[in-house]
Design an enzyme around this catalytic site. Structure first.
Site, short mmCIF file in Angstrom:
data_model
loop_
_atom_site.label_atom_id
_atom_site.label_comp_id
_atom_site.label_asym_id
_atom_site.label_seq_id
_atom_site.Cartn_x
_atom_site.Cartn_y
_atom_site.Cartn_z
N SER A 131 18.97 8.89 15.89
CA SER A 131 18.83 7.49 16.30
C SER A 131 17.90 6.67 15.41
CB SER A 131 18.40 7.41 17.77
OG SER A 131 19.40 7.98 18.59
N ASN A 170 25.07 9.74 7.09
CA ASN A 170 26.10 10.73 7.41
C ASN A 170 27.19 10.02 8.22
OD1 ASN A 170 27.63 12.85 8.40
ND2 ASN A 170 26.02 13.66 9.74
N GLU A 209 26.24 19.40 15.12
CA GLU A 209 27.61 19.30 15.64
C GLU A 209 28.42 20.55 15.31
OE1 GLU A 209 28.19 15.30 14.27
OE2 GLU A 209 26.82 14.61 15.82
N HIS A 255 24.45 21.19 10.45
CA HIS A 255 24.30 20.05 11.37
C HIS A 255 24.53 20.54 12.80
CE1 HIS A 255 25.09 16.27 13.41
NE2 HIS A 255 24.40 15.70 12.43
N LYS A 302 29.92 11.17 9.30
CA LYS A 302 30.63 12.06 10.23
C LYS A 302 32.15 11.83 10.09
CE LYS A 302 26.53 12.13 13.06
NZ LYS A 302 25.91 12.28 14.35
N GLU A 337 16.30 17.34 13.05
CA GLU A 337 17.10 16.48 13.92
C GLU A 337 17.10 17.04 15.34
OE1 GLU A 337 20.12 14.04 11.59
OE2 GLU A 337 21.06 15.95 11.94
N GLY A 374 22.55 10.38 18.27
CA GLY A 374 23.59 9.54 18.86
C GLY A 374 23.29 9.08 20.28
P1 PGA Z 1 22.46 9.39 14.73
O1 PGA Z 1 22.94 10.77 14.06
O2 PGA Z 1 21.68 8.62 13.68
O3 PGA Z 1 23.72 8.70 15.14
O4 PGA Z 1 21.59 9.75 15.89
C1 PGA Z 1 22.10 11.49 13.18
C2 PGA Z 1 22.83 12.71 12.66
O5 PGA Z 1 23.62 13.30 13.39
O6 PGA Z 1 22.64 13.11 11.49
#
Ligand code: PGA
Length: 248
Positions: A209, A14, A103, A101, A16, A170, A176
């Site tokens: 992560s 992803n 976010e 997601h 983003k 997740e 992140g």
């Molecule tokens: P990350 O994000 O691997 O940077 O932790 C995962 C995600 O948001 O799908």
């Protein structure tokens, strides 16, 4: 005798809000040769920003890469500024759509009802929704993780076809942050999600992560059928290593 259930793992990156079209082009010229020998027992998916979908769709022919969008609306067209229609996605050979997601849940207050509408809309156009669920750090500390995830699963999946859907577990505190959820704990939650959803065939990814250093352990877990990778998917060599995961 019950039939053997084979869940084909899905390794998804992803991006983003990263990568211009020219950056995406450079990435693919490095990435594609690195994954040319990846075994066919897994699917490799990239979810670029909308603007790079057409660039990628022109580059993935004759490769094992499939495309995902980062969102999809429940209407085919209309007055929905800033949204994306499933019709617009399938034109670019998109096969998956990430919905729910954490976010957009956090920054744009997306609700489980909206996420469910997006998932249904994706399926009705032949797209496979990747429905993201997961608890915050505070919810986990208060012992509410399972209740929160169960609600997200039950409401997000209502009236959907579980054979054409993926769930990504997740934990928000792992996204992140560099703090991966311990593989055994992620596996425990994924097996609970499978139970709540009521389908042994459901593909469940872990996200948060994921990196080259932990992919092999994560993929060795019995109930984890792939990963949704953010930061580490932005670097072609690292994501190619993730796609090339190996289980002892
Ligand atoms: P990350 O994000 O691997 O940077 O932790 C995962 C995600 O948001 O799908």
């Amino acid at each position: 005798m019950s039939a053997l259930i084979v869940r084909k793992p899905v390794i998804a990156g992803n991006w983003k809000m990263n990568m211009t079209c020219s950056q995406a082009q450079r990435y693919m010229s490095e990435f594609l040769p690195l994954i040319s020998d990846v075994p066919h027992d897994r699917n490799i998916v990239l979810a670029p920003p909308f603007t790079a979908l057409s660039t990628l769709s022109a580059l993935i022919d004759n490769s094992s890469v499939q495309l995902s969008s980062q969102n999809v609306h429940w209407e085919d067209s209309g007055a929905f500024t800033a949204e994306i229609s499933p019709m617009m996605l399938i034109e670019h050979k998109v096969q998956y759509a990430i919905v729910g997601h954490s976010e957009p849940r956090k920054y744009f207050s997306e609700s489980d009802e909206q996420i469910n509408l997006r998932a249904i809309s994706a399926q009705s156009h032949g797209l496979i929704p990747i429905v993201c669920v997961g608890e915050s750090f505070e919810q986990r500390e208060r012992g509410e993780a399972e209740r929160v995830i169960r609600r997200q699963v039950e409401q997000g999946l209502e009236n959907t076809n579980l054979q054409k859907l993926i769930i990504a577990y997740e934990p928000i505190w792992a996204i992140g942050t560099g703090k991966t959820c311990e593989a055994k704990e992620a596996n425990r939650i994924c097996s609970l999600i499978r139970k709540w959803a009521g389908s042994n065939e459901l593909i469940i990814q872990y996200g948060g992560s994921v990196k080259p250093a932990n992919i092999d352990e994560i993929m060795s877990m019995s109930d984890i059928d792939g990963v949704l990778v953010g930061g580490a998917s932005l670097e072609a060599e690292g994501f190619a290593r993730i796609a090339n995961y190996q289980i002892e």
